[in-house]
Scaffold this motif. Structure first.
Motif, PDB file in Angstrom:
ATOM      1  N   THR A   1       0.843  -1.147  -0.085  1.00  0.00           N
ATOM      2  CA  THR A   1      -0.006   0.159  -0.171  1.00  0.00           C
ATOM      3  C   THR A   1       0.980   1.311   0.031  1.00  0.00           C
ATOM      4  O   THR A   1       1.266   1.722   0.956  1.00  0.00           O
ATOM      5  N   HIS A   2       1.184   1.916  -1.026  1.00  0.00           N
ATOM      6  CA  HIS A   2       2.128   2.556  -1.361  1.00  0.00           C
ATOM      7  C   HIS A   2       1.694   4.183  -1.421  1.00  0.00           C
ATOM      8  O   HIS A   2       0.998   4.245  -2.299  1.00  0.00           O
ATOM      9  N   PRO A   3       2.147   4.950  -0.235  1.00  0.00           N
ATOM     10  CA  PRO A   3       1.423   6.143  -0.244  1.00  0.00           C
ATOM     11  C   PRO A   3       2.237   7.363  -0.742  1.00  0.00           C
ATOM     12  O   PRO A   3       3.347   7.030  -1.251  1.00  0.00           O
ATOM     13  N   PHE A   4       1.617   8.565  -0.807  1.00  0.00           N
ATOM     14  CA  PHE A   4       2.531   9.615  -1.336  1.00  0.00           C
ATOM     15  C   PHE A   4       2.586  10.762  -0.258  1.00  0.00           C
ATOM     16  O   PHE A   4       1.556  10.871   0.494  1.00  0.00           O
ATOM     17  N   ASN A   5       3.737  11.510  -0.221  1.00  0.00           N
ATOM     18  CA  ASN A   5       4.115  12.234   0.962  1.00  0.00           C
ATOM     19  C   ASN A   5       3.305  13.811   0.621  1.00  0.00           C
ATOM     20  O   ASN A   5       3.603  14.206  -0.561  1.00  0.00           O
TER      21      ASN A   5
ATOM     22  N   LEU B   1       8.728   9.361 -11.267  1.00  0.00           N
ATOM     23  CA  LEU B   1       9.437  10.139 -10.245  1.00  0.00           C
ATOM     24  C   LEU B   1      10.868   9.934 -10.338  1.00  0.00           C
ATOM     25  O   LEU B   1      11.638  10.892 -10.395  1.00  0.00           O
ATOM     26  N   GLU B   2      11.091   8.711 -10.522  1.00  0.00           N
ATOM     27  CA  GLU B   2      12.453   8.359 -10.768  1.00  0.00           C
ATOM     28  C   GLU B   2      13.037   8.850 -12.250  1.00  0.00           C
ATOM     29  O   GLU B   2      14.255   9.295 -12.233  1.00  0.00           O
ATOM     30  N   ALA B   3      12.235   8.607 -13.101  1.00  0.00           N
ATOM     31  CA  ALA B   3      12.875   9.140 -14.604  1.00  0.00           C
ATOM     32  C   ALA B   3      12.956  10.489 -14.507  1.00  0.00           C
ATOM     33  O   ALA B   3      13.843  11.291 -15.005  1.00  0.00           O
TER      34      ALA B   3
HETATM   35  C1  LIG Z   1      11.487   8.922  -3.510  1.00  0.00           C
HETATM   36  N1  LIG Z   1      10.266   8.185  -3.026  1.00  0.00           N
HETATM   37  C2  LIG Z   1      10.565   6.943  -4.129  1.00  0.00           C
HETATM   38  C3  LIG Z   1      10.451   7.805  -1.855  1.00  0.00           C
HETATM   39  C4  LIG Z   1       9.126   8.644  -3.384  1.00  0.00           C
HETATM   40  C5  LIG Z   1       7.918   7.848  -3.089  1.00  0.00           C
HETATM   41  O1  LIG Z   1       7.751   6.490  -2.908  1.00  0.00           O
HETATM   42  C6  LIG Z   1       6.444   8.320  -3.229  1.00  0.00           C
HETATM   43  C7  LIG Z   1       6.428   9.914  -2.856  1.00  0.00           C
HETATM   44  O2  LIG Z   1       5.724  10.571  -2.310  1.00  0.00           O
HETATM   45  O3  LIG Z   1       6.986  10.853  -3.808  1.00  0.00           O
END
Ligand SMILES: C[N+](C)(C)CC(=O)CC(=O)[O-]
Ligand SMILES: NC(=O)C1=CN([C@@H]2O[C@H](COP(=O)(O)OP(=O)(O)OC[C@H]3O[C@@H](n4cnc5c(N)ncnc54)[C@H](O)[C@@H]3O)[C@@H](O)[C@H]2O)C=CC1
Length: 488
Positions: free
Chosen positions: A134-138, A189-191
């Motif tokens: 369950t991958h969230p975003f900050n 995001l990585e790219a």
């Molecule tokens: C940089 N990150 C890979 C840890 C970013 C994320 O996993 C998600 C985000 O909130 O940007």
């Protein structure tokens, strides 16, 4: 009360803790860092000033948060366990095994991992079907996206159960149908990050110039339409096929560094960190978080007004919150000899001003919502208005008595002072709990919407007014009613 267990309470675990807590769950935290309680406290303070101010509906009463030195104590009996320890597969395996040794068999164990696949996390587990990504975003307490990534070991019913819990706390679970390193969003995001590192390393742009290139242009565009919808529009009338024919060949040109990653030398790290200090060092991280949160709330509320993108998700969650609470009076309350509850809502962040409290025009907004609800209760509802009858406000008097801040739950109670013939005289009192915040007095005239002239209401409204007169006729005249600003 349902319990969520937060294992690892750093940037992401703290955000999960805040989201669950402010959506009414009890939260138990396990994190060996002696500073964890302070750090989560600071994240929570930011969440408390922004999340309740995102919605128009009040959030449920906050749950209780406790910190535990023993993981078993934090985990036993929890319906949801969220693992947010550092991104290290060995550590995650160790922690997941400790969790599974003590947790309930029916609990969902979600992992916040940014990159590992669920089947990697499930390796060596006796109950792999209980673990899901369950991958969230900050910031987790504001952004709705959760990448919900199952493996073949997770049953469909389990995945749907997890999705439903996430929806109930205002998230948007994006079911990633095939597991893949770094899921969907982190691939982008990585790219983008990789390209940006090259641009700084090669001396083409500073960190600030790169941020400006994003936030003044395509970043705003992406926030509301994403990539493909944006490019469809960019193809003009000929649409996506034309766009692809025109720009597809560019992908073969040397525009990108593609998958090469610049070497992380001390020189590169110092260059980036130094430029970042120059760009944003005037603010502390907590200040930057608050600026970010204010902007995110404003953007999501603007999108909510358009019923679009993240705003549509927010609108759906508001509807769910409203359905879960007894918000306003029903027609049966018309016969009770007490002021009627006509508005129960949260104070959104964009209702506050430079003085740090609810701004004056929004009092009128809340009182107008109460008047609308009162009209509805006496029979002046949408169908009545569509048939040509309504009320116009002729005069309003507002008194500001005490302050109220973003996220507060406010209620308005309305007393009818006069309701006969064309005339309707209302007295609204606004409260936070037992604290009186403001009063709003309105005088309205019933009108014919065709002639735009005042007239007697129809039988349905006359009946509603008679009921209301019977209920409110003997109530004491409220303090402050009939007042005006006197000459000094
Ligand atoms: C940089 N990150 C890979 C840890 C970013 C994320 O996993 C998600 C985000 O909130 O940007
Ligand atoms: N920071 C980000 O932008 C995002 C991170 N993630 C993921 O979330 C996870 C956590 O990342 P962050 O919160 O950024 O890291 P962080 O370093 O801020 O927090 C990790 C926390 O785990 C605690 N911890 C370490 N060992 C532990 C143990 N044995 N038991 C319990 N707690 C322990 C640490 O004390 C710390 O508080 C990672 O998997 C990461 O990939 C996901 C989305 C975004």
């Amino acid at each position: 009360m349902t319990v969520a267990s937060i294992i690892g309470g750093g940037v992401i675990g703290g955000g999960w803790a805040a989201r669950f807590l402010l959506n009414g769950w009890d939260v138990r935290v396990f994190d060996p860092d002696p500073e964890a309680e302070r750090k989560i406290g600071e994240v929570l303070a930011n969440a408390r000033r922004s999340l309740p101010g995102l919605s128009d509906a009040p959030l449920p009463p906050e749950g209780q948060m406790t910190f535990h030195a023993d993981m078993a104590e934090a985990v036993q009996g929890a319906a949801w366990i969220q693992e947010s320890v550092p991104e290290n597969l060995g550590l995650k395996h160790k922690i997941l095994a400790q969790i599974q040794a003590v947790c309930d068999a029916g609990a969902v164990i979600g992992s916040s991992t940014s990159g590992f696949k669920p089947s990697q996390l499930q390796e060596g587990s006796n109950a792999p079907g209980q673990i899901v990504v369950t991958h969230p975003f900050n910031p987790v307490y504001l952004l709705p996206l959760i990448e919900l990534v199952p493996s073949p070991a997770n049953e469909a019913g389990f995945v749907e159960k997890a999705a439903e819990v996430l929806r109930s706390i205002g998230c948007y679970p994006l079911h990633v149908r095939a597991e893949i390193d770094a899921h969907i969003a982190d691939r982008f995001l990585e790219a983008v990050w990789r390209e940006a590192l090259w641009l700084v390393k090669d001396g083409i742009a500073t960190t600030e110039e790169i941020d400006n290139a994003i936030r003044y242009g395509f970043g705003i565009r992406w926030a509301q339409m994403g990539l493909f919808e944006t490019y469809r529009v960019a193809g003009g009338e000929a649409g996506m096929k034309h766009f692809m024919a025109q720009f597809g060949p560019c992908l073969q040109w040397p525009w990108t560094k593609l998958t090469d990653v610049p070497e992380f030398t001390d020189e590169l790290v110092d260059l980036i960190a130094g430029q970042s200090d120059e760009q944003s060092g005037a603010y502390s991280i907590r200040e930057l978080e608050r600026i970010r949160d204010n902007n995110l709330v404003a953007m999501m509320r603007a999108l909510k007004a358009q019923d679009w993108g993240a705003g549509a998700i927010l609108k759906g969650h508001d509807a769910r919150l409203k359905a879960g609470t007894e918000l306003v009076a029903t027609a049966a309350d018309l016969t009770e000899p007490r002021p009627v509850l006509t508005c129960a809502r949260a104070v959104p962040l964009d209702w506050t001003d430079y003085n740090g409290h609810m701004t004056e025009s929004r009092y009128l907004d809340a009182f107008a919502q109460s008047t609308d609800r009162f009209m509805e209760l006496i029979g002046c509802d949408a169908a009545y208005i569509a048939a040509g009858g309504s009320y116009f406000t002729a005069e309003t008097h507002i008194r500001h008595i005490d302050e109220v801040h973003a996220g507060a739950r406010i209620e308005v109670r309305t007393q009818m002072l006069q309701g006969a013939g064309k005339k309707l005289h209302l007295f609204h009192s606004m409260y936070e709990g037992a604290r009186l915040l403001a009063t709003g007095e309105s005088f309205l005239l019933h009108v014919d919407l065709t002639t735009r002239r005042s007239c007697e209401p129809g039988p349905q409204v006359l009946e509603g007014l008679a009921l209301m007169r019977a209920a409110h006729g003997a109530l004491p005249y409220p303090e402050g009613a009939g007042a005006a600003i006197r000459r000094p």
